[in-house]
Design a protein around this motif. Structure first.
Motif, PDB file in Angstrom:
ATOM      1  N   SER A 128       0.852  -1.187   0.000  1.00 43.71           N
ATOM      2  CA  SER A 128       0.000   0.000   0.000  1.00 43.71           C
ATOM      3  C   SER A 128       0.888   1.237   0.000  1.00 43.71           C
ATOM      4  O   SER A 128       1.956   1.246   0.620  1.00 43.71           O
ATOM      5  CB  SER A 128      -0.886   0.015   1.249  1.00 43.71           C
ATOM      6  N   PRO A 129       0.473   2.305  -0.697  1.00 42.59           N
ATOM      7  CA  PRO A 129       1.268   3.543  -0.666  1.00 42.59           C
ATOM      8  C   PRO A 129       1.349   4.169   0.714  1.00 42.59           C
ATOM      9  O   PRO A 129       2.251   4.953   0.995  1.00 42.59           O
ATOM     10  CB  PRO A 129       0.518   4.463  -1.638  1.00 42.59           C
ATOM     11  N   SER A 130       0.376   3.838   1.588  1.00 43.53           N
ATOM     12  CA  SER A 130       0.341   4.425   2.930  1.00 43.53           C
ATOM     13  C   SER A 130       1.020   3.520   3.951  1.00 43.53           C
ATOM     14  O   SER A 130       0.805   2.298   3.957  1.00 43.53           O
ATOM     15  CB  SER A 130      -1.095   4.686   3.367  1.00 43.53           C
ATOM     16  N   ALA A 131       1.802   4.126   4.830  1.00 41.09           N
ATOM     17  CA  ALA A 131       2.454   3.369   5.894  1.00 41.09           C
ATOM     18  C   ALA A 131       1.458   2.861   6.921  1.00 41.09           C
ATOM     19  O   ALA A 131       1.765   1.954   7.698  1.00 41.09           O
ATOM     20  CB  ALA A 131       3.497   4.254   6.584  1.00 41.09           C
ATOM     21  N   LYS A 170      -5.299   3.478  12.398  1.00 41.50           N
ATOM     22  CA  LYS A 170      -4.926   4.212  11.188  1.00 41.50           C
ATOM     23  C   LYS A 170      -5.246   5.696  11.334  1.00 41.50           C
ATOM     24  O   LYS A 170      -4.433   6.559  10.991  1.00 41.50           O
ATOM     25  CB  LYS A 170      -5.661   3.633   9.988  1.00 41.50           C
ATOM     26  N   VAL A 171      -6.439   5.999  11.853  1.00 42.57           N
ATOM     27  CA  VAL A 171      -6.852   7.397  12.001  1.00 42.57           C
ATOM     28  C   VAL A 171      -5.941   8.119  12.987  1.00 42.57           C
ATOM     29  O   VAL A 171      -5.475   9.238  12.721  1.00 42.57           O
ATOM     30  CB  VAL A 171      -8.329   7.481  12.462  1.00 42.57           C
ATOM     31  N   TYR A 172      -5.676   7.493  14.141  1.00 38.60           N
ATOM     32  CA  TYR A 172      -4.814   8.124  15.144  1.00 38.60           C
ATOM     33  C   TYR A 172      -3.439   8.454  14.567  1.00 38.60           C
ATOM     34  O   TYR A 172      -2.959   9.594  14.649  1.00 38.60           O
ATOM     35  CB  TYR A 172      -4.673   7.210  16.362  1.00 38.60           C
ATOM     36  N   VAL A 173      -2.801   7.465  13.961  1.00 37.68           N
ATOM     37  CA  VAL A 173      -1.427   7.654  13.490  1.00 37.68           C
ATOM     38  C   VAL A 173      -1.382   8.605  12.298  1.00 37.68           C
ATOM     39  O   VAL A 173      -0.507   9.469  12.216  1.00 37.68           O
ATOM     40  CB  VAL A 173      -0.801   6.288  13.127  1.00 37.68           C
ATOM     41  N   SER A 174      -2.334   8.478  11.379  1.00 32.87           N
ATOM     42  CA  SER A 174      -2.311   9.345  10.193  1.00 32.87           C
ATOM     43  C   SER A 174      -2.593  10.803  10.557  1.00 32.87           C
ATOM     44  O   SER A 174      -1.969  11.716   9.986  1.00 32.87           O
ATOM     45  CB  SER A 174      -3.300   8.850   9.142  1.00 32.87           C
ATOM     46  N   VAL A 175      -3.498  11.050  11.489  1.00 31.06           N
ATOM     47  CA  VAL A 175      -3.774  12.426  11.919  1.00 31.06           C
ATOM     48  C   VAL A 175      -2.541  13.028  12.590  1.00 31.06           C
ATOM     49  O   VAL A 175      -2.173  14.186  12.322  1.00 31.06           O
ATOM     50  CB  VAL A 175      -4.991  12.478  12.864  1.00 31.06           C
ATOM     51  N   MET A 176      -1.898  12.250  13.446  1.00 31.79           N
ATOM     52  CA  MET A 176      -0.680  12.747  14.091  1.00 31.79           C
ATOM     53  C   MET A 176       0.415  13.031  13.064  1.00 31.79           C
ATOM     54  O   MET A 176       1.147  14.014  13.166  1.00 31.79           O
ATOM     55  CB  MET A 176      -0.177  11.727  15.127  1.00 31.79           C
ATOM     56  N   ASN A 217      11.346   6.802  12.466  1.00 33.01           N
ATOM     57  CA  ASN A 217      11.501   7.290  11.095  1.00 33.01           C
ATOM     58  C   ASN A 217      11.416   6.156  10.082  1.00 33.01           C
ATOM     59  O   ASN A 217      10.635   6.202   9.131  1.00 33.01           O
ATOM     60  CB  ASN A 217      12.840   8.008  10.939  1.00 33.01           C
ATOM     61  N   TYR A 218      12.237   5.131  10.284  1.00 33.75           N
ATOM     62  CA  TYR A 218      12.344   4.059   9.304  1.00 33.75           C
ATOM     63  C   TYR A 218      11.253   3.013   9.439  1.00 33.75           C
ATOM     64  O   TYR A 218      11.048   2.213   8.525  1.00 33.75           O
ATOM     65  CB  TYR A 218      13.722   3.387   9.408  1.00 33.75           C
ATOM     66  N   GLY A 219      10.540   3.010  10.579  1.00 33.18           N
ATOM     67  CA  GLY A 219       9.539   1.978  10.794  1.00 33.18           C
ATOM     68  C   GLY A 219       8.107   2.421  10.610  1.00 33.18           C
ATOM     69  O   GLY A 219       7.243   1.588  10.322  1.00 33.18           O
ATOM     70  N   ILE A 220       7.800   3.717  10.755  1.00 33.67           N
ATOM     71  CA  ILE A 220       6.396   4.138  10.753  1.00 33.67           C
ATOM     72  C   ILE A 220       6.170   5.463  10.030  1.00 33.67           C
ATOM     73  O   ILE A 220       5.031   5.863   9.796  1.00 33.67           O
ATOM     74  CB  ILE A 220       5.882   4.232  12.217  1.00 33.67           C
ATOM     75  N   ILE A 260       8.569   5.210   4.348  1.00 32.85           N
ATOM     76  CA  ILE A 260       7.903   3.997   3.876  1.00 32.85           C
ATOM     77  C   ILE A 260       7.471   4.150   2.429  1.00 32.85           C
ATOM     78  O   ILE A 260       7.566   3.210   1.635  1.00 32.85           O
ATOM     79  CB  ILE A 260       6.702   3.653   4.783  1.00 32.85           C
ATOM     80  N   GLN A 261       7.014   5.347   2.052  1.00 33.71           N
ATOM     81  CA  GLN A 261       6.589   5.558   0.665  1.00 33.71           C
ATOM     82  C   GLN A 261       7.742   5.340  -0.306  1.00 33.71           C
ATOM     83  O   GLN A 261       7.546   4.838  -1.413  1.00 33.71           O
ATOM     84  CB  GLN A 261       6.018   6.963   0.504  1.00 33.71           C
ATOM     85  N   ARG A 262       8.943   5.666   0.127  1.00 28.42           N
ATOM     86  CA  ARG A 262      10.110   5.459  -0.734  1.00 28.42           C
ATOM     87  C   ARG A 262      10.454   3.970  -0.853  1.00 28.42           C
ATOM     88  O   ARG A 262      10.956   3.536  -1.896  1.00 28.42           O
ATOM     89  CB  ARG A 262      11.294   6.266  -0.212  1.00 28.42           C
ATOM     90  N   TYR A 263      10.206   3.193   0.206  1.00 34.75           N
ATOM     91  CA  TYR A 263      10.393   1.750   0.068  1.00 34.75           C
ATOM     92  C   TYR A 263       9.496   1.200  -1.041  1.00 34.75           C
ATOM     93  O   TYR A 263       9.868   0.272  -1.754  1.00 34.75           O
ATOM     94  CB  TYR A 263      10.023   1.020   1.365  1.00 34.75           C
TER      95      TYR A 263
END
Length: 492
Positions: A100-103, A116-122, A244-247, A252-255
């Motif tokens: 998925s394009p999203s982490a 998903k909502v909690y982490v993406s909003v933050m 940074n590298y995990g979440i 993640i998008q670059r991976y």
């Protein structure tokens, strides 16, 4: 700056915008906008990961810190090899399997929509503040150099980055990142060599003065948790870089843009490790500046703050032409970070909040509209934050701190889901709340409690450790509650 330097800088800005915008023809689908059709060379992605890590803040702050103190900040860089190895071993395979394009799709699958909502909003709040802060700092620097209006600089810079980020998508972002990474490394090398050859008694004098003043020290190696010791900075670096590298969507998008898992691993490894020698170069510049101005008393205006010493040297001590190149390199660091925030935020908004099936007629057109609109709004809000910082920095600093507190739970939640398959939703929610409370107490109690009846309850630990203790609290609480529930069910 001289006319020549101004022309070099403006030419660089226009060149980057035109080059990034030229990817518009290759940016006709949501997959192209967010993943570059997974056809971007790994060396470009490596440089993009590196450029994402380096902002104009670190370009100026690291030399300033080394000038003022020592190489204690290098302990942070020494944590990066561990984080990149974890990325290669665990994170890249995980996200490539989720596809998925999203982490944050992984967290939705693991814990449900709330995670998903909690982490993406933050994430989105953090990126808005980050982009706004960097725009503001770039404007302050250029205002001091050229005496241009701060608001005008913010708007022109913001719209310039928005233009190529919006038109060119992730391909424009990573390719311009690669160019900007080369420019900022080249600029730092030029400055380092200039400092070495300009010492009155030769390069040896630089090292002699620095050694006499313990400028190469990595800091205190004691076990205290209250100060910025070597171990405190190293542990802080491990947790921040795991985040940074995990979440972090930026990484993640670059991976996911790589053509294969093997290429993604290669990009993550080299993109991360490149920061280690480059950060050492930034710190060496700060040390060299200390030796240079010690050997040349009177050259540095009295009362110059540490973080302004490097810009002072760039403007007044470099030959005509090199000044424009160095200013462009500082801007390169800032622009790469802002463009990454714009594209990654737009990707998160589309992927996590608008589930459009590719089988539906017109879904690609709708996706592109959402991506364009999201990119535009993120850019405008970032410019608004930058302009607001001119007069209300205290309020925005508080917002930035609060966003950092809430986003501190992201790593703990990810590790809880990744390392323990038995953790359930309820335990994860309680764990996140506990971790955020720990981070909030460690971050805010030293600010609000001194001089009050609650002063004995302020955190005695260094603020760097807030994410460490917060992440540990999330994991322990979540794991303990799940284990307890499991044992209760088993007995019943």
């Amino acid at each position: 700056m001289s006319t020549v330097d101004s022309v070099i800088f403006i030419g660089y800005l226009l060149g980057i915008v035109l080059f990034g915008s030229s990817f518009y023809r290759k940016n006709k689908s949501a997959e192209a906008f967010t993943l570059g059709n997974q056809q971007i060379p790994s060396w470009v992605i490596s440089l993009s990961i590196f450029a994402t890590f380096v902002s104009s803040i670190s370009y100026l702050a690291l030399p300033g810190q080394a000038y003022l103190t020592n190489w204690n900040a290098f302990a942070f860089s020494l944590s990066i090899p561990f984080a990149t190895l974890m990325a290669v071993k665990f994170f890249v395979p995980l996200y490539r399997s989720v596809n998925s394009p999203s982490a944050y799709t992984y967290l939705e699958k693991r814990f449900g929509p709330w995670a998903k909502v909690y982490v993406s909003v933050m994430y989105l709040l953090t990126q808005l503040m980050r982009a706004g802060t960097i725009l503001f700092l770039l404007a302050i620097m250029l205002n001091a150099l050229l005496d241009w209006d701060i608001v005008t600089i913010i708007v022109v810079t913001g719209f310039s980055v928005m233009l190529y980020s919006l038109l060119g998508g992730i391909q424009a972002v990573v390719w311009t990142d690669a160019i900007q990474a080369i420019i900022l490394i080249g600029g730092a090398l030029v400055c380092m060599v200039t400092l070495l050859v300009d010492m009155p008694e030769g390069p040896g004098q630089l090292f002699q003065i620095a050694a006499e003043n313990q400028k190469f020290s990595l800091g205190d190696f004691g076990t205290s948790l209250t100060g910025s010791t070597f171990w405190v900075v190293l542990i802080y670096g491990i947790f921040i870089n795991l985040q940074n590298y995990g979440i972090d969507q930026n990484y993640i998008q670059r991976y996911m843009t790589s053509s294969s898992e093997k290429e993604a691993k290669k990009s993550a490894l080299f993109g991360g490790l490149l920061y280690v020698p480059v950060s050492a170069m930034f710190l060496f510049i700060g040390t060299a500046l200390f030796s240079y101005y010690t050997a040349n008393p009177g050259l540095l205006p009295a009362g110059t703050p540490a973080d302004k010493v490097f810009p002072e040297f760039i403007v007044h001590r470099l030959p005509v032409g090199l000044t424009g190149f160095l200013i462009a390199s500082v801007f390169a660091a800032g622009m790469s970070t802002i463009s990454t925030s714009i594209n990654s935020s737009a990707t998160v908004i589309l992927t996590d909040y608008f589930k459009l099936s590719p089988d539906n007629p017109g879904s690609n057109r709708k996706s592109m509209r959402i991506l364009y609109l999201a990119s535009f709004l993120i850019s405008v809000f970032s410019m608004g934050i930058a302009i607001a910082m001119i007069n209300v920095q205290s309020a925005l600093d508080a917002w930035w701190k609060l966003a950092s507190i809430f986003s501190g739970g992201m790593l703990g939640l990810f590790l809880l889901g990744f390392l323990s398959k038995m953790v359930n939703n309820a335990a994860a929610i309680v764990g996140v709340v506990a971790g955020v409370l720990v981070i909030g107490w460690m971050s805010l109690s030293p600010i609000f409690f001194p001089g009050t009846a609650l002063e004995p309850y302020t955190s005695p630990f260094h603020s760097y450790l807030s994410i460490v203790f917060g992440t540990i609290a999330i994991f322990i609480v979540g794991f303990f509650l799940s284990s307890l529930a499991y044992k209760t069910i088993k007995k019943g």
